[in-house]
Design a protein around this motif. Sequence first.
Motif, PDB file in Angstrom:
ATOM      1  N   LEU A 115     -22.660 -68.079  -3.067  1.00  0.00           N
ATOM      2  CA  LEU A 115     -24.054 -67.880  -3.494  1.00  0.00           C
ATOM      3  C   LEU A 115     -24.271 -66.748  -4.494  1.00  0.00           C
ATOM      4  O   LEU A 115     -25.266 -66.730  -5.200  1.00  0.00           O
ATOM      5  CB  LEU A 115     -24.937 -67.635  -2.264  1.00  0.00           C
ATOM      6  N   PHE A 119     -26.988 -58.334  -4.475  1.00  0.00           N
ATOM      7  CA  PHE A 119     -27.103 -57.143  -3.630  1.00  0.00           C
ATOM      8  C   PHE A 119     -26.169 -57.227  -2.417  1.00  0.00           C
ATOM      9  O   PHE A 119     -26.088 -56.296  -1.621  1.00  0.00           O
ATOM     10  CB  PHE A 119     -28.549 -56.981  -3.130  1.00  0.00           C
ATOM     11  N   LEU A 159     -25.169 -66.673  13.167  1.00  0.00           N
ATOM     12  CA  LEU A 159     -24.331 -67.132  12.052  1.00  0.00           C
ATOM     13  C   LEU A 159     -24.870 -66.428  10.810  1.00  0.00           C
ATOM     14  O   LEU A 159     -25.644 -66.984  10.041  1.00  0.00           O
ATOM     15  CB  LEU A 159     -24.416 -68.650  11.927  1.00  0.00           C
ATOM     16  N   MET A 160     -24.479 -65.164  10.686  1.00  0.00           N
ATOM     17  CA  MET A 160     -25.005 -64.300   9.633  1.00  0.00           C
ATOM     18  C   MET A 160     -23.894 -63.495   8.996  1.00  0.00           C
ATOM     19  O   MET A 160     -24.156 -62.515   8.303  1.00  0.00           O
ATOM     20  CB  MET A 160     -25.992 -63.284  10.219  1.00  0.00           C
ATOM     21  N   GLY A 161     -22.651 -63.863   9.277  1.00  0.00           N
ATOM     22  CA  GLY A 161     -21.536 -63.132   8.694  1.00  0.00           C
ATOM     23  C   GLY A 161     -21.261 -63.616   7.284  1.00  0.00           C
ATOM     24  O   GLY A 161     -22.183 -63.955   6.546  1.00  0.00           O
ATOM     25  N   SER A 195     -28.480 -68.311  10.026  1.00  0.00           N
ATOM     26  CA  SER A 195     -29.155 -67.690   8.896  1.00  0.00           C
ATOM     27  C   SER A 195     -28.743 -68.365   7.597  1.00  0.00           C
ATOM     28  O   SER A 195     -27.560 -68.539   7.324  1.00  0.00           O
ATOM     29  CB  SER A 195     -28.790 -66.204   8.842  1.00  0.00           C
ATOM     30  N   ALA A 197     -29.639 -68.919   3.219  1.00  0.00           N
ATOM     31  CA  ALA A 197     -30.347 -68.472   2.026  1.00  0.00           C
ATOM     32  C   ALA A 197     -31.336 -69.540   1.561  1.00  0.00           C
ATOM     33  O   ALA A 197     -32.078 -69.328   0.602  1.00  0.00           O
ATOM     34  CB  ALA A 197     -29.347 -68.139   0.924  1.00  0.00           C
ATOM     35  N   SER A 217     -33.143 -66.081   4.611  1.00  0.00           N
ATOM     36  CA  SER A 217     -33.062 -64.911   3.744  1.00  0.00           C
ATOM     37  C   SER A 217     -34.032 -65.099   2.594  1.00  0.00           C
ATOM     38  O   SER A 217     -33.742 -65.785   1.628  1.00  0.00           O
ATOM     39  CB  SER A 217     -31.633 -64.766   3.208  1.00  0.00           C
ATOM     40  N   GLU A 259     -35.743 -62.858   6.742  1.00  0.00           N
ATOM     41  CA  GLU A 259     -35.045 -61.620   6.414  1.00  0.00           C
ATOM     42  C   GLU A 259     -35.497 -61.170   5.026  1.00  0.00           C
ATOM     43  O   GLU A 259     -35.585 -61.968   4.085  1.00  0.00           O
ATOM     44  CB  GLU A 259     -33.531 -61.867   6.433  1.00  0.00           C
ATOM     45  N   PHE A 292     -31.808 -51.812   2.689  1.00  0.00           N
ATOM     46  CA  PHE A 292     -30.622 -52.199   1.915  1.00  0.00           C
ATOM     47  C   PHE A 292     -29.433 -51.325   2.287  1.00  0.00           C
ATOM     48  O   PHE A 292     -29.539 -50.099   2.329  1.00  0.00           O
ATOM     49  CB  PHE A 292     -30.925 -52.073   0.418  1.00  0.00           C
ATOM     50  N   ASN A 293     -28.313 -51.972   2.560  1.00  0.00           N
ATOM     51  CA  ASN A 293     -27.083 -51.240   2.856  1.00  0.00           C
ATOM     52  C   ASN A 293     -26.240 -51.168   1.596  1.00  0.00           C
ATOM     53  O   ASN A 293     -25.698 -52.179   1.165  1.00  0.00           O
ATOM     54  CB  ASN A 293     -26.279 -51.963   3.948  1.00  0.00           C
ATOM     55  N   TRP A 295     -23.189 -50.440  -1.032  1.00  0.00           N
ATOM     56  CA  TRP A 295     -21.730 -50.560  -0.960  1.00  0.00           C
ATOM     57  C   TRP A 295     -21.179 -50.051  -2.293  1.00  0.00           C
ATOM     58  O   TRP A 295     -21.924 -49.955  -3.276  1.00  0.00           O
ATOM     59  CB  TRP A 295     -21.319 -52.008  -0.673  1.00  0.00           C
ATOM     60  N   CYS A 336     -25.365 -55.543   7.545  1.00  0.00           N
ATOM     61  CA  CYS A 336     -25.678 -56.729   6.739  1.00  0.00           C
ATOM     62  C   CYS A 336     -25.187 -56.562   5.313  1.00  0.00           C
ATOM     63  O   CYS A 336     -25.475 -55.566   4.662  1.00  0.00           O
ATOM     64  CB  CYS A 336     -27.183 -56.940   6.647  1.00  0.00           C
TER      65      CYS A 336
HETATM   66  N1  SAH Z   1     -25.647 -66.752   3.737  1.00  0.00           N
HETATM   67  C1  SAH Z   1     -26.500 -66.487   4.853  1.00  0.00           C
HETATM   68  C2  SAH Z   1     -25.942 -65.533   5.901  1.00  0.00           C
HETATM   69  C3  SAH Z   1     -25.235 -64.241   5.454  1.00  0.00           C
HETATM   70  S1  SAH Z   1     -26.040 -62.761   5.088  1.00  0.00           S
HETATM   71  C4  SAH Z   1     -27.828 -65.978   4.357  1.00  0.00           C
HETATM   72  O1  SAH Z   1     -27.984 -65.769   3.182  1.00  0.00           O
HETATM   73  O2  SAH Z   1     -28.752 -65.882   5.167  1.00  0.00           O
HETATM   74  C5  SAH Z   1     -26.995 -62.108   6.370  1.00  0.00           C
HETATM   75  C6  SAH Z   1     -28.201 -61.322   5.840  1.00  0.00           C
HETATM   76  O3  SAH Z   1     -27.849 -60.035   5.269  1.00  0.00           O
HETATM   77  C7  SAH Z   1     -28.907 -62.068   4.728  1.00  0.00           C
HETATM   78  O4  SAH Z   1     -30.285 -62.001   4.894  1.00  0.00           O
HETATM   79  C8  SAH Z   1     -28.490 -61.275   3.510  1.00  0.00           C
HETATM   80  O5  SAH Z   1     -29.340 -61.517   2.440  1.00  0.00           O
HETATM   81  C9  SAH Z   1     -28.527 -59.869   4.035  1.00  0.00           C
HETATM   82  N2  SAH Z   1     -27.824 -58.906   3.186  1.00  0.00           N
HETATM   83  C10 SAH Z   1     -26.833 -59.152   2.330  1.00  0.00           C
HETATM   84  N3  SAH Z   1     -26.424 -58.009   1.729  1.00  0.00           N
HETATM   85  C11 SAH Z   1     -27.178 -57.025   2.223  1.00  0.00           C
HETATM   86  C12 SAH Z   1     -27.193 -55.613   2.019  1.00  0.00           C
HETATM   87  N4  SAH Z   1     -26.348 -55.022   1.193  1.00  0.00           N
HETATM   88  N5  SAH Z   1     -28.098 -54.886   2.705  1.00  0.00           N
HETATM   89  C13 SAH Z   1     -28.924 -55.484   3.580  1.00  0.00           C
HETATM   90  N6  SAH Z   1     -28.938 -56.805   3.831  1.00  0.00           N
HETATM   91  C14 SAH Z   1     -28.080 -57.578   3.163  1.00  0.00           C
END
Ligand code: SAH
Length: 347
Positions: A115, A119, A159-161, A195, A197, A217, A259, A292-293, A295, A336
Amino acid sequence: MSASVCLTGIRREELLDILNGWGEKPFRTKQIWSWVHVKLVASIDEMTDLSKEFRERLKSSFHFCRPRIRLRRQSRDQTIKWLLELSDQACVEMVFIPEVDRGTLCVSSQVGCSLSCPFCHTGTRRLERNLKVEEIVDQVIVARAELQSMGLRVTNVVLMGMGEPLYNYESVVKAVRIMLDANGLAIGTRKITLSTAGVVPKLVAVGRDLGVNLAVSLHAVRDDVRDRLVPLNKKFNLYALKQAVMAYPLKGGRRVTWEYVMLDGINDTDDDARGLVHYLKGIPSKVNLIPFNPWPGTSFVPSPMERILRFQEMVGGSGLVTVIRDRRGEDIEAACGQLVGSQGVHP
Ligand code: SAH
């Protein structure tokens, strides 16, 4: 003769059919199922209430394929992250988040992700491949087996990994059905959250097929902003997403979780908060604001906490349940969007 089957990748009904074909009684299936999913053994030889002869017969058709734990890190806040190595050496991560009344396991569905949400750290990796059914189920089994000795238990699965679960539809659906089995892992539909997108064509189907909780998301309520944050929006825009979510068969009293990652100056204004309230009209919803986390290498900046609180007040003030998510496991890159499935990022 057909190829050997991984025991954690089949449903109980399939096992029953195969053993029926061998002329075995149904209680054999019960015994094996319980060894695999309740007693959590990792080899056929451990199934000690089966005769040696029968175990040999089983070995000719079945095997285990439990991933190897390459790395395990525990956060100051007790969150645990495992890096798992699969049979082809590909790696995925899973995260366990203990809370007072439950233990949530965050499970991956793909190696990498297609995807490219800018971020998200996982999004910087291209998609390598989909996980197989057994590779999804084994995450729960490995976590339960590992946590047993610590007196901890996986009660909930999200299921959010790594990966987009709805782009690995068949395997995810089968894996979740295996997790739901009342005589096995026995994780109820209320305790499983998928979870996405926003893969619109699969959204309603997954509600019908599984009846689990849905998390979406969202991250933006204007198409131009969401096109950038969640590029999948160019395919399935906010309007299409809302239509699909409205058609999602929500079981009694349940809500959709939205989310919303809080990015400084990008999606965190008062206007955005009002837009969010407007967008969610008519849908039983719960909003998760995710700080926001960051990296290494990201150019996005977390919204200041006062901004997040103000946003929460505005959205919450409209009557929507609005929660600011904890940054669990931040110090071990387990929060996340921080999962990348490689050792490279860990010093
Ligand atoms: N592909 C799926 C599941 C994986 S991400 C989805 O998009 O829902 C799980 C959640 O963490 C998603 O809402 C994603 O957008 C969020 N996320 C991704 N990177 C992040 C970050 N750096 N800080 C906070 N949330 C984040």
